[in-house]
Design an enzyme around this catalytic site. Structure first.
Site, PDB file in Angstrom:
ATOM      1  N   THR A  77       0.861  -1.181   0.000  1.00  0.00           N
ATOM      2  CA  THR A  77       0.000   0.000   0.000  1.00  0.00           C
ATOM      3  C   THR A  77       0.893   1.224   0.000  1.00  0.00           C
ATOM      4  OG1 THR A  77      -1.776   1.180   1.154  1.00  0.00           O
ATOM      5  CG2 THR A  77      -0.215  -0.016   2.535  1.00  0.00           C
ATOM      6  N   HIS A 128       1.627 -12.276  13.723  1.00  0.00           N
ATOM      7  CA  HIS A 128       2.532 -12.936  14.669  1.00  0.00           C
ATOM      8  C   HIS A 128       2.248 -14.430  14.790  1.00  0.00           C
ATOM      9  CE1 HIS A 128       5.626 -13.031  17.568  1.00  0.00           C
ATOM     10  NE2 HIS A 128       5.403 -11.864  18.155  1.00  0.00           N
TER      11      HIS A 128
END
Length: 406
Positions: free
Chosen positions: A320, A376
């Site tokens: 992005t 994570h």
């Protein structure tokens, strides 16, 4: 040949037939527009993959069905009965239960189901027009031949029908557009699904800037687009991901599905009306000029509502770019079901400590931030940090002019 409901995005499970451009008994040519499909992510035009005659339309305009459902049958003259190709971007899927063939009659061409150009309106558009009492002739259509689409009506309503303020007159209620609702649902689902962690590094873009400075004028004259930092970052990412394959993946239960190909999902702003993330496939095989052209083409298709079904599938990693707005750092939300996304923020001239054989000195360099959100569940901070370090090293040390030599 069976015409199949395409999958327009990894998380899309169903779609709605907006408009049929052919009726039963009509002839259709290869690549001729056959049907328009709307999902919770995108609206797209589906062309015919074969030449023939439309034998049956099994799903009428306005009906919503699962991905892989047979929408229509085209007689292509293949009497051998060989397996026909599926619509673009459609994975193999079990055949849906047979359903009785229901003739689909074309409605009379009245003002209630045609726009000002005589093009058919989808059921969603007709419903919105009726609910809000909108004059269809006042709406600028962005579909093929100026046809009015659902998002055109929503945009018109946002721009021309102000919602009354509260009794105190200090606030107003601005309803979400259909696209904004879809984005909101996707973002909330992503934050609820992935264990987001943000890491960032500052990058000296002097090497990139030297190549851009030497090439951007000729590039603009030849290509008609600007040579931005984005294709250079995309190239660095494509060179780095093979060393860190667990970032080019998605979580599947208690395991990680790692992709072999590198397909970059690129966030494209729709003139502040929302964003979509079409996909550039096999980026590892492309050099900077090819990536720049691919970005320009797919961004143009996104902004003109011309995305194809295949443009929205098979993304493995996302980029992005907010750099044109001069942002310092952006914490992007992961594009499900991927596990990581990289934000490119504004590149500004700043004091930078340069260390070489002559010692240390301060110079003014073009410096920008790369911000990396990762899941994570998939990897740890050391893994993502090492990935960012290599992306930074490539951007700062690669001989970028060489990418433009044929």
């Amino acid at each position: 040949m069976d015409v199949i409901m395409p999958q327009l995005g990894e998380t899309v499970e169903e779609g709605t037939v907006a408009v049929w451009h052919k009726k039963e008994g009509d002839k259709v040519a290869i690549d001729e527009l056959l049907v328009e499909i709307e999902t919770d992510k995108v609206a797209t035009e589906v062309p015919s993959l074969v030449a023939g005659i439309v034998l049956k339309i099994l799903v009428g305009a306005g009906e919503t069905v699962k991905v892989g459902t047979t929408l229509a049958i085209i007689d292509s003259g293949d009497s051998a009965g060989a397996a026909a190709p599926k619509a673009a971007g459609v994975p193999a899927a079990p055949a849906p239960p047979a359903k009785p063939a229901v003739p689909v009659a074309e409605k009379a061409a009245t003002p209630t189901n045609r726009d000002g150009h005589g093009a058919p309106l989808s059921p969603a558009v007709r419903k919105l027009v009726a609910e809000h009492g909108v004059d269809i002739a006042r709406i600028r259509g962005t579909g093929r031949d100026g046809r009015v689409k659902r998002d055109d009506v929503l945009s018109h309503l946002e721009n021309h029908q102000a919602v009354p303020a509260t009794t105190r007159g200090v606030t107003e209620t601005v309803p979400f557009s259909a696209l904004r609702k879809r984005i909101a649902e996707h973002m909330v689902r992503s934050k609820a699904t992935s264990a987001h962690v943000l890491q960032a590094v500052e990058v000296d873009f002097s090497g990139v800037e030297a190549a851009r400075g030497a090439l951007k004028k000729a590039w603009k004259e030849r290509e008609g687009t600007s040579l931005t930092y984005l294709p250079f970052v995309a190239r660095a990412v494509a060179l780095t991901l093979p060393e860190f394959p667990h970032l080019n993946a998605h979580v599947a239960g208690d395991s990680l599905s790692v992709y072999k190909a590198i397909n970059l999902s690129l966030a494209v702003d729709l003139d502040r009306g929302g964003l979509v993330a079409p996909v550039i496939k096999n980026v590892a095989t492309l050099r900077v000029p090819e990536i720049a052209r691919a970005i320009a083409k797919i961004a143009e298709r996104a902004r003109t509502n011309a995305l194809k079904p295949d443009d929205m599938t098979e993304g493995t990693y996302s980029l992005t770019n907010n750099g044109s707005f001069g942002t310092f750092i952006t914490a992007p939300v992961i594009n499900q079901p991927q596990v990581a996304i990289l934000s490119i923020d504004g590149v500004q001239r700043r004091p930078w400590v340069v260390t070489d054989d002559e010692g240390e000195r301060i110079e003014i360099r073009p410096v920008g931030m790369l911000a990396h959100s990762f899941d994570h569940r998939a990897v740890d901070g050391a893994y993502s940090g090492a990935y960012l370090r290599l992306v930074k090293q490539i951007l700062e040390s690669r001989e970028w002019m060489g990418e433009f030599l044929s």
